[in-house]
Write a protein that holds these residues in place. Structure first.
Motif, short mmCIF file in Angstrom:
data_model
loop_
_atom_site.label_atom_id
_atom_site.label_comp_id
_atom_site.label_asym_id
_atom_site.label_seq_id
_atom_site.Cartn_x
_atom_site.Cartn_y
_atom_site.Cartn_z
N LEU A 1 0.81 -1.21 0.00
CA LEU A 1 0.00 0.00 0.00
C LEU A 1 0.85 1.26 0.00
CD1 LEU A 1 -2.86 1.22 0.14
CD2 LEU A 1 -2.68 1.08 2.65
N PHE A 2 1.94 1.26 0.75
CA PHE A 2 2.75 2.47 0.92
C PHE A 2 4.06 2.44 0.13
CE2 PHE A 2 0.19 2.23 4.82
CZ PHE A 2 -0.47 3.45 4.73
N GLY A 3 4.27 1.43 -0.69
CA GLY A 3 5.47 1.40 -1.50
C GLY A 3 6.73 1.10 -0.72
N PRO B 1 2.99 5.00 -5.07
CA PRO B 1 1.79 5.46 -4.34
C PRO B 1 1.55 6.96 -4.47
CG PRO B 1 3.02 3.91 -3.00
CD PRO B 1 3.87 4.22 -4.18
N HIS C 1 7.03 9.83 1.50
CA HIS C 1 5.66 9.36 1.33
C HIS C 1 4.63 10.47 1.57
CE1 HIS C 1 7.77 5.52 1.80
NE2 HIS C 1 6.72 4.93 1.29
#
Length: 380
Positions: A136-138, A148, A201
């Motif tokens: 999901l968050f790379g 993402p 992120h």
């Protein structure tokens, strides 16, 4: 929803001198092509050991060399987001959003699962919840954070396209202000090494570049000479400030770097109008690398990390640099091989889904395929 921007000089009606290839955004090919080469180069060098850090600064000191040279190359990842903003502004429909997500996500999932399987074999089983969070968050591979972030901008594109054009400059100013403020706050409160994961992120640190690329066709026209003057002025200003006592402050140095990144992105389309990339040395090769930058990005760490650890001599700066360049050459050769041969062996559909390959042939036939070949999918 139709684009509010003027028709870009990119489609089949705007041909180059050879009348065989549609006109391309030259600065996108340069930003993406040169950018992915630099990304792989940076990741081909392991962290400099203490034995290397203790050597007085010189051209052969990789730590000092990286600090001085790559500090001027901070536009690499922002340049990818800016290119994405320009291309996404051409088509802001839900259909375009779905097409981009289909092009981004399957290859990303395949590469991430491959990385997690390898990590499980090398370090032991990974809990299921960690698999999901890393996808999901790379975080399956550290550099995958870019995907993402690009997915966020892809999903936001239809909403962004509904904004009145007069509000977009205000959005850009707000995004840059938040970007600088967040970076300064992070630098003051924590060690950068402890916050790099969250910073990379965080959409706040990338939105300004995306919006600047989105707005680039609407900016006032300028000549290449004016673009050069802008870059030289910012370069001189940064150089002078970094030599002064004030410029040695980490916050001031950070602000100078951010200003330089925005200046490069702002001037790139001025210095390289459509078609100009063909006049550059290795222009066609650079275009091919640009078109296949996503494949190179997704897979370069698989080929760079092992030889960079083996070939790098940690006691000698010269051999340290030589080993890193060897790892870079090996990684580029392998990833370009995937981009070149996978479509021929597996077909464009399968190679695109598994490896993210984008064939060049389609770019000569349709506007949609031309956009696909220049769509931004690479990162640091």
């Amino acid at each position: 929803m139709q684009s509010m921007l003027p028709p870009p000089p990119h489609e089949d009606t705007h041909l180059l001198a050879n009348a065989k290839t549609p006109m391309r955004y030259a600065h996108i090919d340069v930003l993406k092509g040169a950018g992915i080469l630099l990304v792989v180069l940076l990741h081909s060098f392991p962290p400099a050991p203490e034995a290397v850090n203790d050597i007085p600064p010189s051209l052969l000191d990789p730590h000092s060399f990286a600090h001085k040279v790559f500090g001027w190359l901070g536009w690499v990842v922002p340049g990818f987001f800016a290119c994405s903003g320009l291309l996404y502004a051409k088509d802001m429909t839900l259909a375009a959003m779905n097409r981009r997500l289909i092009r981004l996500l399957p290859a990303y999932i395949c590469a991430s699962v491959t990385a997690l399987v390898l990590l499980s074999l090398l370090r032991g089983p990974i809990p299921v919840q960690d698999w999901l969070s890393k996808l999901l968050f790379g975080n399956a591979v550290g550099v995958f954070y870019f995907v993402p972030m690009l997915v966020v901008f892809t999903v936001a594109t239809p909403a962004l396209g509904r904004l009145p054009p007069r509000l977009l400059p205000c959005l850009l100013a707000l995004a840059i202000t938040l970007h600088v403020g967040h970076q300064v706050q992070e630098l003051k409160q924590f060690q950068v090494t402890k916050t790099v994961a969250w910073t990379s992120h965080n959409p706040i640190d990338w939105t300004g570049y995306f919006v600047l690329g989105w707005l680039s066709p609407l900016l006032p026209h300028a000549s290449p000479q004016q673009g050069i003057l802008i870059l030289v002025a910012v370069w001189l200003l940064r150089s002078v400030m970094l030599q002064m006592k004030w410029g040695r402050d980490p916050v001031a140095s950070l602000i100078c770097s951010i200003v330089w990144n925005y200046a490069v992105i702002l001037c790139a389309p001025i210095l390289l109008p459509p078609g100009r990339a063909w006049a550059l040395p290795f222009g066609r090769q650079l275009q091919w690398i640009s078109a296949n930058s996503y494949t190179i990005f997704l897979h370069h760490m698989f080929f760079a990390i092992v030889p960079s650890r083996i070939a790098t001599h940690r006691e000698s700066p010269l051999l340290y640099v030589t080993g890193g360049l060897t790892a870079w050459t090996f990684s580029m050769a392998c990833t370009c091989g995937i981009a070149l041969f996978a479509p021929r062996l597996l077909g464009p559909a399968v190679s695109g889904a598994v490896f993210g390959c984008v064939g060049d042939e389609g770019a000569r036939k349709s506007p949609a395929a031309a956009e696909a070949s220049q769509d931004v999918k690479a990162a640091v």
